[in-house]
Every structure is written in C-alpha cells, then in structure tokens.
Design a protein around this motif. Structure first.
Motif, PDB file in Angstrom:
ATOM      1  N   GLU A 150     -20.953 -59.246 -22.902  1.00 38.72           N
ATOM      2  CA  GLU A 150     -21.416 -59.098 -21.485  1.00 38.72           C
ATOM      3  C   GLU A 150     -21.547 -57.628 -20.976  1.00 38.72           C
ATOM      4  OE1 GLU A 150     -18.106 -60.176 -22.578  1.00 38.72           O
ATOM      5  OE2 GLU A 150     -18.612 -62.251 -22.286  1.00 38.72           O
ATOM      6  N   THR A 151     -22.346 -57.581 -20.168  1.00 38.78           N
ATOM      7  CA  THR A 151     -22.786 -56.077 -19.686  1.00 38.78           C
ATOM      8  C   THR A 151     -23.014 -56.291 -18.388  1.00 38.78           C
ATOM      9  OG1 THR A 151     -24.309 -54.375 -20.003  1.00 38.78           O
ATOM     10  CG2 THR A 151     -25.375 -56.310 -19.846  1.00 38.78           C
ATOM     11  N   ILE A 152     -22.610 -55.150 -17.483  1.00 36.38           N
ATOM     12  CA  ILE A 152     -22.577 -55.094 -15.988  1.00 36.38           C
ATOM     13  C   ILE A 152     -23.370 -53.737 -15.829  1.00 36.38           C
ATOM     14  CG2 ILE A 152     -21.568 -55.086 -13.749  1.00 36.38           C
ATOM     15  CD1 ILE A 152     -19.352 -56.718 -14.942  1.00 36.38           C
ATOM     16  N   ILE A 153     -24.191 -53.758 -15.017  1.00 40.45           N
ATOM     17  CA  ILE A 153     -25.180 -52.362 -15.040  1.00 40.45           C
ATOM     18  C   ILE A 153     -25.338 -52.332 -13.403  1.00 40.45           C
ATOM     19  CG2 ILE A 153     -26.187 -52.314 -16.938  1.00 40.45           C
ATOM     20  CD1 ILE A 153     -28.759 -53.551 -15.680  1.00 40.45           C
ATOM     21  N   GLY A 154     -25.325 -51.019 -12.999  1.00 43.36           N
ATOM     22  CA  GLY A 154     -25.415 -50.632 -11.538  1.00 43.36           C
ATOM     23  C   GLY A 154     -26.859 -50.282 -11.278  1.00 43.36           C
ATOM     24  N   ALA A 155     -27.319 -50.763 -10.163  1.00 41.80           N
ATOM     25  CA  ALA A 155     -28.640 -50.232  -9.722  1.00 41.80           C
ATOM     26  C   ALA A 155     -29.006 -49.008  -9.102  1.00 41.80           C
ATOM     27  CB  ALA A 155     -29.128 -51.407  -8.836  1.00 41.80           C
TER      28      ALA A 155
END
Length: 104
Positions: free
Chosen positions: A24-29
């Motif tokens: 999993e990966t969560i990235i911010g815009a």
C-alpha cells in the motif's frame, strides 16, 4: 519476481501457495499540481503531473507487495489486483494485492 494479474502462468505449475500479499502507498497531492490540474479539467487535456504521481504510487505498492512475497520464499505473485482510492479528498491510496506462490 514474476507478477501477473492472471491466476495461472502458461507453461508453469504452482508448486506452493504462500498466501495473500499486499503493498500500500498513500500520497498527498501538491497544491500547485491541484491548481493546474483543475485548469486542465476546465479547458480539457491530460494532467501529466497527476499521471506521474499515479504511476509512482502504483510502482511503490507493487514493489512492497513483491518484497513481502520474496520474504515468504515466493518467486511469483499471481492474481494481482490494483485498487485506487482517495482519502479525505486530497490523498491518494494505491493498493496492490495478490497471491504469493512458488512456480516450478
């Protein structure tokens, strides 16, 4: 590490199933990227910056999934599924999941 969306690999036999693996990966815009993407939405066209962020997030999730499979002793991950979700409207989560196996 062989990674495939199919449940079988032509010409290869699954000798052992290790179980489900995921990454999993969560990235911010970025606010500037958001602003220019919004302009593109109004006038049309593709958002190259968002496409690149999506590509990087997918590669990170796949790499983490493959590493988990490697640690289990697998040499392939089959039945891979990619899922894209937004979190709080400004974060993007990409999940890669599949079955870690040992192919002959």
């Amino acid at each position: 590490m062989l990674t495939t969306t199919t449940n079988t690999v032509e010409g290869r036999r699954v000798a052992r199933y290790f179980g489900i693996v995921s990454g999993e990966t969560i990235i911010g815009a970025n606010i500037f990227r958001d602003f220019f993407a919004g302009i593109r939405d109004i006038v049309g066209g593709r958002s190259g910056s968002y496409e690149e962020v999506l590509r990087q997030a997918k590669e990170t999730a796949l790499r983490e999934m493959e590493e988990q499979a490697r640690l289990m002793g697998a040499n392939a991950v089959i039945g891979v599924d990619l899922d894209y979700e937004t979190v709080n409207g400004s974060m993007l989560m990409v999940t890669a999941a599949g079955t870690a196996v040992l192919l002959d």
